[in-house]
Design an enzyme around this catalytic site. Structure first.
Site, PDB file in Angstrom:
ATOM      1  N   TYR A  91       1.080  -1.154   0.058  1.00 33.79           N
ATOM      2  CA  TYR A  91      -0.096   0.071   0.016  1.00 33.79           C
ATOM      3  C   TYR A  91       0.939   1.191   0.025  1.00 33.79           C
ATOM      4  O   TYR A  91       1.893   1.329   0.767  1.00 33.79           O
ATOM      5  CB  TYR A  91      -0.973  -0.063   1.236  1.00 33.79           C
ATOM      6  CG  TYR A  91      -2.370  -0.111   0.727  1.00 33.79           C
ATOM      7  CD1 TYR A  91      -2.784   0.823   0.128  1.00 33.79           C
ATOM      8  CD2 TYR A  91      -3.045  -1.085   0.820  1.00 33.79           C
ATOM      9  CE1 TYR A  91      -4.412   0.950  -0.379  1.00 33.79           C
ATOM     10  CE2 TYR A  91      -4.331  -1.453   0.479  1.00 33.79           C
ATOM     11  CZ  TYR A  91      -4.890  -0.445  -0.347  1.00 33.79           C
ATOM     12  OH  TYR A  91      -6.412  -0.481  -0.800  1.00 33.79           O
ATOM     13  N   GLU A 122      -0.493   4.748  -0.560  1.00 36.76           N
ATOM     14  CA  GLU A 122      -1.062   5.951  -0.574  1.00 36.76           C
ATOM     15  C   GLU A 122      -0.343   7.267  -0.725  1.00 36.76           C
ATOM     16  O   GLU A 122       0.885   7.363   0.377  1.00 36.76           O
ATOM     17  CB  GLU A 122      -2.262   6.136   0.201  1.00 36.76           C
ATOM     18  CG  GLU A 122      -3.365   5.396  -0.287  1.00 36.76           C
ATOM     19  CD  GLU A 122      -4.404   5.181   0.945  1.00 36.76           C
ATOM     20  OE1 GLU A 122      -5.555   4.909   0.423  1.00 36.76           O
ATOM     21  OE2 GLU A 122      -4.392   5.691   1.938  1.00 36.76           O
ATOM     22  N   ASP A 171      -6.803  13.606 -25.235  1.00 41.71           N
ATOM     23  CA  ASP A 171      -6.656  12.047 -24.547  1.00 41.71           C
ATOM     24  C   ASP A 171      -6.032  11.442 -25.773  1.00 41.71           C
ATOM     25  O   ASP A 171      -6.604  11.059 -26.913  1.00 41.71           O
ATOM     26  CB  ASP A 171      -8.142  11.868 -24.438  1.00 41.71           C
ATOM     27  CG  ASP A 171      -8.386  10.359 -24.075  1.00 41.71           C
ATOM     28  OD1 ASP A 171      -7.164   9.572 -23.945  1.00 41.71           O
ATOM     29  OD2 ASP A 171      -9.516  10.233 -23.420  1.00 41.71           O
ATOM     30  N   THR A 228      -3.913   5.982 -21.646  1.00 43.62           N
ATOM     31  CA  THR A 228      -3.629   4.818 -21.299  1.00 43.62           C
ATOM     32  C   THR A 228      -2.299   4.355 -21.635  1.00 43.62           C
ATOM     33  O   THR A 228      -1.684   5.034 -22.467  1.00 43.62           O
ATOM     34  CB  THR A 228      -4.641   3.876 -21.914  1.00 43.62           C
ATOM     35  OG1 THR A 228      -4.508   3.744 -23.459  1.00 43.62           O
ATOM     36  CG2 THR A 228      -6.024   3.999 -21.561  1.00 43.62           C
ATOM     37  N   LYS A 261      -2.444   0.547 -24.935  1.00 40.86           N
ATOM     38  CA  LYS A 261      -2.769   0.468 -26.245  1.00 40.86           C
ATOM     39  C   LYS A 261      -1.734   0.497 -27.252  1.00 40.86           C
ATOM     40  O   LYS A 261      -1.056  -0.654 -27.281  1.00 40.86           O
ATOM     41  CB  LYS A 261      -4.043   1.416 -26.576  1.00 40.86           C
ATOM     42  CG  LYS A 261      -5.051   1.328 -25.728  1.00 40.86           C
ATOM     43  CD  LYS A 261      -6.204   2.240 -26.169  1.00 40.86           C
ATOM     44  CE  LYS A 261      -7.270   2.293 -25.075  1.00 40.86           C
ATOM     45  NZ  LYS A 261      -8.264   3.302 -24.955  1.00 40.86           N
ATOM     46  N   ARG A 269      -1.908  -2.493 -18.322  1.00 38.40           N
ATOM     47  CA  ARG A 269      -3.431  -1.792 -18.392  1.00 38.40           C
ATOM     48  C   ARG A 269      -3.341  -0.836 -17.114  1.00 38.40           C
ATOM     49  O   ARG A 269      -3.017  -1.068 -16.002  1.00 38.40           O
ATOM     50  CB  ARG A 269      -4.476  -2.847 -17.974  1.00 38.40           C
ATOM     51  CG  ARG A 269      -4.986  -3.851 -19.122  1.00 38.40           C
ATOM     52  CD  ARG A 269      -6.274  -4.270 -18.913  1.00 38.40           C
ATOM     53  NE  ARG A 269      -7.135  -3.433 -19.625  1.00 38.40           N
ATOM     54  CZ  ARG A 269      -7.237  -3.610 -20.687  1.00 38.40           C
ATOM     55  NH1 ARG A 269      -6.728  -4.204 -21.796  1.00 38.40           N
ATOM     56  NH2 ARG A 269      -8.217  -2.696 -21.514  1.00 38.40           N
TER      57      ARG A 269
HETATM   58  C1  PLP Z   1      -9.391   3.513 -24.179  1.00 37.53           C
HETATM   59  C2  PLP Z   1      -9.664   4.959 -23.908  1.00 37.53           C
HETATM   60  C3  PLP Z   1      -9.977   5.434 -22.750  1.00 37.53           C
HETATM   61  C4  PLP Z   1     -10.400   4.664 -21.530  1.00 37.53           C
HETATM   62  O1  PLP Z   1      -9.393   4.032 -20.977  1.00 37.53           O
HETATM   63  P1  PLP Z   1      -9.903   2.594 -20.011  1.00 37.53           P
HETATM   64  O2  PLP Z   1      -8.587   2.173 -19.663  1.00 37.53           O
HETATM   65  O3  PLP Z   1     -10.632   1.510 -20.935  1.00 37.53           O
HETATM   66  O4  PLP Z   1     -10.815   3.068 -19.245  1.00 37.53           O
HETATM   67  C5  PLP Z   1     -10.211   6.726 -22.574  1.00 37.53           C
HETATM   68  N1  PLP Z   1      -9.891   7.585 -23.526  1.00 37.53           N
HETATM   69  C6  PLP Z   1      -9.916   7.125 -24.902  1.00 37.53           C
HETATM   70  C7  PLP Z   1      -9.655   8.057 -26.179  1.00 37.53           C
HETATM   71  C8  PLP Z   1      -9.927   5.804 -25.164  1.00 37.53           C
HETATM   72  O5  PLP Z   1      -9.304   5.171 -26.419  1.00 37.53           O
END
Ligand code: PLP
Length: 429
Positions: free
Chosen positions: A64, A66, A210, A236, A239, A245
């Protein structure tokens, strides 16, 4: 030779997963085979390396922590602090940012932290509409972000399939959002971060880029960077970046405090230290010259696949792609997206059905399928294979239309045969 004293307690057994839980181990083995034998075309997925997988399955998860390095609410952080500092330093170096927070659990919580930092419930926020290619968390109605905030949404032009920044500007000046999101989940074209930044400045909004889908392309120099245009960068890590993840928030130093406070204690408790470690590993991989080659190969493969699909008469949203992603409108082929996606799955080709802009069909049974090249590029497939991939897609979609189950099974064998020569990272050979 020493003899064991009679007082020694019986050692605790440390069984492996297959001994401790054969049922679950078998499921994981089956998933490994599935990922090995199928052509995975989901653009948000990838194959994390063995090193990333190894870091994410470690004793770091027992802790933990925090707080932030040097400012924790728990003792025993001598090593964890170093792990997190390493991840942060690597994020700053790879993306060229002044501040990075590597603690968000995933992309959606990362975006929620941005709202917490820069808006109050009821404020107006702006993002791309989900059916146009945006993400749920950009203020779409069914998301918490669309019910706790007043979401106004832009889209793409019907004639070009592309974002029209003049329309975005008109909407921003009329609605005066606190936050503007750019980026999305089904955008096949380069995002004009400088253009969005101008609009955010004119309308007094915080600009959030994003880059969840394209972070790996940006890290590898295959898509322009949102630095220095965006106030906040949300991404994220699993990807195109090919990490575990997880997620990160990045910014200039001026927003560091607000973002950190929003992630912890605003929204989350203890960080997932094993994920932080795996993010650090992925960022080290992303800093290597070979990752630049990877990112450019992802884009080259997508361009070649788009060409091959167009040559077969497929209608691509916006006419093609600049990045890793292709959105196919199947309306003219007279096959619903879901029918096509399910048939392709039976043929060992994994895609997802997806709305196309101005889709006349329902989101749960839309007109399109969404595909991408990050995973197949991680396996080492190159532009010379893309004609074959387009042919497979065409055969699968044709078989879907004619209900030809035998053709799908034949395709499945062909796909697995070719892929067996291209072992996937992170999977047992
Ligand atoms: C995949 C994605 C997210 C969310 O990610 P999670 O890990 O699935 O919560 C947010 N914004 C965009 C543009 C994404 O492609």
């Amino acid at each position: 030779m020493t003899t064991t004293p009679a007082t020694t307690p019986v050692p605790t057994p440390h069984p492996t997963l297959s001994a401790a839980d054969p049922e679950l181990a078998a499921l994981i083995g089956a998933e490994e085979r599935l990922q090995s034998d199928t052509l995975r075309l989901i653009p948000s997925e990838n194959y994390a390396s063995s090193a990333v997988l190894e870091a994410s399955g470690t004793v770091l998860q027992n802790k933990y922590s925090e707080g932030y390095p040097g400012r924790r609410y728990y003792e025993g952080q001598q090593i964890i602090d170093q792990v997190e500092r390493l991840a942060v330093a690597r994020a700053k170096a790879v993306f060229g940012v002044e501040h990075a927070n590597v603690q968000p659990y995933s992309g959606s919580p990362a975006n929620l932290a941005v709202y917490l930092a820069f808006a109050r419930p009821g404020d107006t926020v702006m993002g791309m509409a989900l059916p146009m290619g945006g993400h749920l968390t950009h203020g779409w109605s069914v998301s918490a972000t669309g019910s706790w905030f007043r979401g106004v949404q832009y889209g793409v032009r019907a004639d070009t399939g592309r974002i029209d920044l003049d329309e975005v500007r008109d909407l921003a000046l009329k609605e005066r959002p606190k936050i503007i999101f750019c980026g999305g989940t089904a955008l096949p074209r380069t995002i004009d971060f400088a253009g969005f930044a101008e609009i955010a400045q004119e309308s007094g909004a915080v600009l959030v880029a994003d880059i969840a889908h394209i972070a790996g392309l940006i890290a590898g120099g295959a898509h322009p960077s949102p630095v220095p245009y965006a106030d906040v960068i949300s991404t994220t890590t699993h990807k195109t970046l090919r990490g575990p993840r997880g997620a990160m928030l990045m910014s200039r130093a001026e927003h560091a405090k607000a973002l950190d406070k929003a992630v912890f204690p605003g929204l989350q408790g203890g960080p997932h230290n094993q994920t932080t470690a795996a993010i650090a590993v992925a960022l080290r991989e992303a800093a290597a010259p070979s990752f630049r080659d990877y990112a450019h190969a992802v884009v080259a493969n997508a361009a070649a696949l788009a060409d091959a699909l167009r040559a077969r008469g497929y209608d691509l949203v916006s006419g093609g792609t600049d990045n890793h992603l292709i959105l196919i409108d199947l309306t003219a082929k007279d096959v619903p997206g879901k029918t096509a996606a399910k048939a392709l799955d039976r043929a060992g080709i994994v895609v997802n059905y997806n709305t196309v802009p101005y889709d006349p069909r329902k989101p749960f049974d839309p007109s399109g399928i969404r595909i991408g090249t990050p995973s197949l590029t991680s396996r080492g497939l190159s532009t010379e294979h893309m004609a074959t991939v387009a042919e497979w897609l065409d055969r699968g979609i044709t078989a879907a239309k004619t209900d030809n189950e035998a053709a799908l099974l034949e395709l499945r064998t062909e796909v697995a045969d070719l892929l067996s020569a291209y072992p996937a990272p992170g999977l047992p050979v």
